[in-house]
Design an enzyme around this catalytic site. Structure first.
Site, PDB file in Angstrom:
ATOM      1  CE  LYS A 149      -2.242  -0.953   3.823  1.00 35.24           C
ATOM      2  NZ  LYS A 149      -1.541  -2.175   4.191  1.00 35.24           N
ATOM      3  NE  ARG A 186      -3.112  -0.970  10.323  1.00 33.93           N
ATOM      4  CZ  ARG A 186      -2.110  -0.469   9.582  1.00 33.93           C
ATOM      5  NH1 ARG A 186      -2.205   0.737   9.070  1.00 33.93           N
ATOM      6  NH2 ARG A 186      -1.044  -1.181   9.369  1.00 33.93           N
ATOM      7  NE  ARG A 224       7.517  -3.070   5.208  1.00 29.66           N
ATOM      8  CZ  ARG A 224       6.232  -2.833   5.423  1.00 29.66           C
ATOM      9  NH1 ARG A 224       5.451  -2.489   4.424  1.00 29.66           N
ATOM     10  NH2 ARG A 224       5.722  -2.964   6.616  1.00 29.66           N
ATOM     11  NE  ARG A 262       7.317  -0.413   9.226  1.00 33.85           N
ATOM     12  CZ  ARG A 262       6.119  -0.304   8.658  1.00 33.85           C
ATOM     13  NH1 ARG A 262       5.980   0.272   7.474  1.00 33.85           N
ATOM     14  NH2 ARG A 262       5.045  -0.772   9.256  1.00 33.85           N
ATOM     15  NE  ARG A 273       2.933  -4.657  10.835  1.00 35.65           N
ATOM     16  CZ  ARG A 273       3.795  -4.471   9.836  1.00 35.65           C
ATOM     17  NH1 ARG A 273       4.999  -5.002   9.905  1.00 35.65           N
ATOM     18  NH2 ARG A 273       3.459  -3.761   8.804  1.00 35.65           N
TER      19      ARG A 273
HETATM   20  P1  AMP Z   1       1.756   0.799   8.609  1.00 29.40           P
HETATM   21  O1  AMP Z   1       2.937   1.609   8.234  1.00 29.40           O
HETATM   22  O2  AMP Z   1       0.493   1.273   7.953  1.00 29.40           O
HETATM   23  O3  AMP Z   1       1.996  -0.675   8.436  1.00 29.40           O
HETATM   24  O4  AMP Z   1       1.508   1.035  10.183  1.00 29.40           O
HETATM   25  C1  AMP Z   1       2.485   0.688  11.132  1.00 29.40           C
HETATM   26  C2  AMP Z   1       1.869   0.598  12.509  1.00 29.40           C
HETATM   27  O5  AMP Z   1       1.300   1.865  12.881  1.00 29.40           O
HETATM   28  C3  AMP Z   1       0.724  -0.391  12.630  1.00 29.40           C
HETATM   29  O6  AMP Z   1       1.156  -1.726  12.847  1.00 29.40           O
HETATM   30  C4  AMP Z   1      -0.017   0.178  13.853  1.00 29.40           C
HETATM   31  O7  AMP Z   1       0.663  -0.119  15.058  1.00 29.40           O
HETATM   32  C5  AMP Z   1       0.100   1.682  13.614  1.00 29.40           C
HETATM   33  N1  AMP Z   1      -1.026   2.177  12.795  1.00 29.40           N
HETATM   34  C6  AMP Z   1      -0.962   2.689  11.534  1.00 29.40           C
HETATM   35  N2  AMP Z   1      -2.172   3.044  11.101  1.00 29.40           N
HETATM   36  C7  AMP Z   1      -3.034   2.756  12.088  1.00 29.40           C
HETATM   37  C8  AMP Z   1      -4.445   2.856  12.235  1.00 29.40           C
HETATM   38  N3  AMP Z   1      -5.221   3.344  11.257  1.00 29.40           N
HETATM   39  N4  AMP Z   1      -4.991   2.454  13.397  1.00 29.40           N
HETATM   40  C9  AMP Z   1      -4.245   1.965  14.410  1.00 29.40           C
HETATM   41  N5  AMP Z   1      -2.912   1.819  14.348  1.00 29.40           N
HETATM   42  C10 AMP Z   1      -2.302   2.213  13.187  1.00 29.40           C
END
Ligand code: AMP
Length: 216
Positions: free
Chosen positions: A13, A85, A124, A157, A168
């Protein structure tokens, strides 16, 4: 125009949303990037979020909604990546957009099988400064460990480490998959099988957006 990009962790994404934002002029809104920048700046939200992020849990809905609220009506249009989410977030987005009299124009679901997702997440890396993602197998930075875009350090990360990845995926199934069901129940969702090279996926997404599979 407002587009929601849905998909499990590792579906691509972030990579694709960046490219689509560049090609369409829309604003890329990534709640993950916003949170990582809060963490890097050591803000109160960043300190709170880090605990959840490092273990692969979701940050509480109320904090996420407060963080993103003011951005969703951006007049340039928005490409939502990583939000909503949870069902609470999806309903709050509907409510905020209703209030602003703005539609969601499209919901696109990027699907990738689980084996491929795990393979992608374990290769990644990401720029610590500008958050550009790379994949060491198929799309590495030109100079190892250095971001092509800003020369920042390219790192793994914390939440791409194996235990966090497992969690996750579980959190995705429990809390985020119902968001897809919610949209599918109420509207058309454009399905894009997000396997193949980043260029091939970008082409599929661009076609889906051009053809404007409706959100009705
Ligand atoms: P991402 O980069 O989108 O994979 O997000 C990394 C982490 O940020 C996720 O595993 C969550 O811990 C937190 N996070 C990102 N977006 C959200 C969301 N919409 N709601 C809750 N936690 C989020």
């Amino acid at each position: 125009m407002r587009i929601v990009l849905l998909g499990p962790p590792g579906a691509g994404k972030g990579t694709q949303a960046r490219r689509l934002a560049e090609s369409t002029g829309m604003t890329h809104l990534s709640t993950g990037d916003m949170l990582r920048s809060e963490v890097a700046s050591g803000t109160e939200l960043g300190l709170l979020a880090k605990k959840f992020m490092d273990s692969g849990e979701l940050v509480p809905d109320s904090d996420i909604i407060a963080m993103i609220q003011q951005h969703i009506a951006d007049p340039e249009g928005v490409l939502l990546d990583g939000f909503p989410r949870t069902l609470v977030q999806a309903k709050s987005l509907d409510k905020a957009l209703d209030h602003a009299n703005l539609p969601i124009d499209q919901v696109i679901h990027m699907s990738v099988n689980t084996d491929e997702l795990i393979r992608r997440l374990s290769s990644r890396v990401v720029c610590k400064e500008c958050q550009t993602p790379y994949n060491l197998e198929v799309d590495p930075p030109v100079k190892s460990g250095v971001c092509d875009q800003c020369a920042g350090d390219v790192i793994v990360r914390d939440d791409d480490r194996p235990d966090a990845v497992k969690n996750r995926m579980k959190v995705y199934e429990e809390l985020t998959a119902p968001v897809l069901d919610y949209y599918q129940l109420h509207r058309n969702v454009a399905e894009v099988i997000a396997t193949g090279t980043p260029d091939a996926v970008f082409a599929k997404l661009s076609t889906a957006i051009r053809s404007g599979a409706p959100f009705n």
